[in-house]
Design a protein around this motif. Sequence first.
Motif, mmCIF file in Angstrom:
data_model
loop_
_atom_site.group_PDB
_atom_site.id
_atom_site.type_symbol
_atom_site.label_atom_id
_atom_site.label_comp_id
_atom_site.label_asym_id
_atom_site.label_seq_id
_atom_site.Cartn_x
_atom_site.Cartn_y
_atom_site.Cartn_z
ATOM 1 N N ILE A 239 0.911 -1.246 -0.047
ATOM 2 C CA ILE A 239 0.146 -0.080 -0.120
ATOM 3 C C ILE A 239 0.966 1.314 0.116
ATOM 4 O O ILE A 239 1.813 1.529 0.891
ATOM 5 N N VAL A 240 0.899 2.169 -1.101
ATOM 6 C CA VAL A 240 1.746 3.289 -1.107
ATOM 7 C C VAL A 240 0.561 4.536 -0.911
ATOM 8 O O VAL A 240 -0.261 5.088 -1.390
ATOM 9 N N SER A 241 0.688 4.839 0.441
ATOM 10 C CA SER A 241 -0.159 6.173 0.963
ATOM 11 C C SER A 241 0.525 6.684 2.133
ATOM 12 O O SER A 241 0.651 5.807 3.109
ATOM 13 N N THR A 242 0.687 7.739 2.038
ATOM 14 C CA THR A 242 1.168 8.681 3.223
ATOM 15 C C THR A 242 0.306 8.712 4.202
ATOM 16 O O THR A 242 0.596 8.704 5.482
ATOM 17 N N THR A 243 -1.049 8.760 3.849
ATOM 18 C CA THR A 243 -2.009 9.041 4.801
ATOM 19 C C THR A 243 -2.111 7.615 5.549
ATOM 20 O O THR A 243 -2.273 7.540 6.753
ATOM 21 N N ALA A 244 -2.359 6.456 4.716
ATOM 22 C CA ALA A 244 -2.414 5.163 5.483
ATOM 23 C C ALA A 244 -1.151 4.724 6.433
ATOM 24 O O ALA A 244 -1.239 4.125 7.096
ATOM 25 N N ALA A 245 0.123 5.149 5.998
ATOM 26 C CA ALA A 245 1.191 5.128 6.663
ATOM 27 C C ALA A 245 1.072 5.692 7.893
ATOM 28 O O ALA A 245 1.556 5.118 8.896
ATOM 29 N N GLN A 246 0.538 6.786 8.257
ATOM 30 C CA GLN A 246 0.312 7.405 9.341
ATOM 31 C C GLN A 246 -0.829 7.012 10.274
ATOM 32 O O GLN A 246 -0.731 6.840 11.519
ATOM 33 N N ASP A 247 -1.877 6.496 9.563
ATOM 34 C CA ASP A 247 -3.152 5.774 10.031
ATOM 35 C C ASP A 247 -3.375 4.736 9.209
ATOM 36 O O ASP A 247 -4.246 4.709 8.556
ATOM 37 N N PRO A 248 -3.005 3.549 9.558
ATOM 38 C CA PRO A 248 -3.497 2.135 8.677
ATOM 39 C C PRO A 248 -4.925 2.214 8.437
ATOM 40 O O PRO A 248 -5.535 1.342 7.875
#
Length: 714
Positions: free
Chosen positions: A16-25
């Motif tokens: 999963i390439v996502s800065t948002t998801a990396a901060q909040d899975p």
Amino acid sequence: MSSSTTPVALKAAILIVSTTAAQDPATDSADVTLRQVFDEQQAQWEVHESKIVPDDVVQIQKQIIHWTNQATAANGDNNTNTINLIVTTGGTGFAVSDQTPEAVSALLHKNAPGLVHGMLAASLQVTPFAMMSRPVAGVRNGTVIITLPGSPKGAKENLQAVIKMLPHACMQAAGANSRALHKGGVKKLEQEAGVEGGGGRGHGHGQGHGHGHKHHDHGEHRGGEGGCGAHGHGHKHGHAGLVRHTTPSENPKSNDPSLGPSRRHRESPYPMLSVSEALSQIAQHTPIPQIVTSKVDSSLIGAVLAQDVLARENVPAFRASIVDGYAVVVPQDGNMRGVFPVVSVSHAAPGDGENMPTLKEGEIARITTGAPLPPGATSVIMVEDTVLVSTTTSKTEDAEDGKGVEEEKEVEILAADKVREGENVREVGSDIKQGQLILGKGDQVSAVGGEIGLLAAVGVGEVQVYRRPVVGVLSTGDEIVDHDRPGDLRLGEVRDTNRPTLISAARDWGYEVIDLGVARDKAGTLEETLRQALRQVDVVITTGGVSMGELDLLKPTIERSLGGTIHFGRVAMKPGKPTTFATVPVKDNDGERVSKVIFSLPGNPASALVTFHLFVLPSLHQMSGVSPPGLPKVPVTLGHDFSLDRSRPEYHRAIVSVSRDGVLTAVSTGGQRSSRVGSMKGANALLCMPCGPEPLRKGAKVEALLMGGLRSDV
């Protein structure tokens, strides 16, 4: 790998390439969506691992290198942890931060433009905006790598487009013998992959997107479940059983309904679930209840408490008389016979007991039911145990004639027996003590009024309850007209019976319902109607459009256009076989991703109402905190012989009555044809009838699901 035999399970990894998801899975839903695509491939794939990285070239490449280096190691020591396939999702657009294609391209040893073409071709059939995607595919160290869009819907469509070709690609990339792999020719490879050559088939969109010619099954004039005809559709009015001349395995399936009716599915691609399996899917995927604060008033009826409720104060809050009579101070010997002066009066009125003088032994005070005892009083003598001896006149401002009011002066008490302290007195907290548990979490507030009265008695003005979902009811079909439209029907028109029926049923169970009207048989119209509905309601109930007609668009619209998941699309039951249950990811008013429910019920009126009570109601109950969810089940005795369906269990509409000796007896409402709305008239139960060749005889015991109150045959 030296043969064309597909391994038991190829290993896939999801990035999963996502800065948002990396901060909040918790914000990511693509992982679950892609795992479902792999799970649908009959155990060909095992998702070995998934990771989330931000939109950063270095971190993307670092994770891919880590996974693909396992493939290099495997060439030397047969490492069973080899990753055969890596799919990335996110970062493939034109935004400044979208760098996934560049990060992946730099790592590839071989490019795979055919896979890219397959994904783009499939996506362009859905939306021209697929041109805005920049997918990359290829091989690194024996591992196939594919980049997918960031939206769960787009990622799912792209992966489905190529998923059936990937086992072959992964085996070749891992070093399988190409001569052995291709032995038997392309036709054999197509057969092993489950695709069809020619005409653009084999895109892999065969996950239930084609649903045949129009048989909407809505109203008295609609066909039966599973695509059987109705009035005006070329079948006789006798509604005989389904006639099929091939077995399901003989009739081939095609895949994408957007390619036209000539390439549609010839049979449902959804597995047939039992009723219990369907209910299990509903229980598993229904959203959890939400907790809200509710005022204690009539709007609370039917709500389920989300927390324990403790009494805020004592009931009664003061020592009170339970009769009309006289408050007294009981002497030690308990002898209260004699004549006593009346020194004060206590009424059941606010503040009436305040500043009342202390009552002394030998004095009495007139008191009314519910009034506070004067200070010092220990018991109350009933007025029936006294005789008025003398009166006096007192002048008060209340006297209308100015002559004063006659008051009791002396009263004789006739108590022959010993009087005890506490007689005819409600002590403080004798009904309810402050801090006592009065209602528990999970208790449902009834319409009888007991629970509301209890909350009101202890001064509770607000409680925490599970929010009841808002329901939307939608009919589908070009042929549907409002039931109250004036004038005669034109050829092909059908009055809408399902919408008013289901709205009434849902409201009767205590749910707010929004009438969503009628959606026409156009994919874009249906999609927009459903999107608008999901902004307003928590549960959408649709009827019609779930059989095998070319205009039965609900299932493909839910999957392809809304990015939803269909948890089941067929149930082994009668009536109601095409019943469909799906969940759709949406964003709420706060921008949070939530799951909402769609029930697509058959169009036949009896089928719609049966499946509402059997499937929709348990989901509504679960979202409302009602436990156990669904209709109550009781054993009943058959009042006459009942014929059985040979292949499917039946939910027979019936009337259950109770005899004077408490025996519950069930009789049929008559003909049970699924289009016969009259079969629901007067029905208060659904009989759970097994399938079989022989009828069940009078006196046999079956289980009944109660939809309403019992009748009395006395």
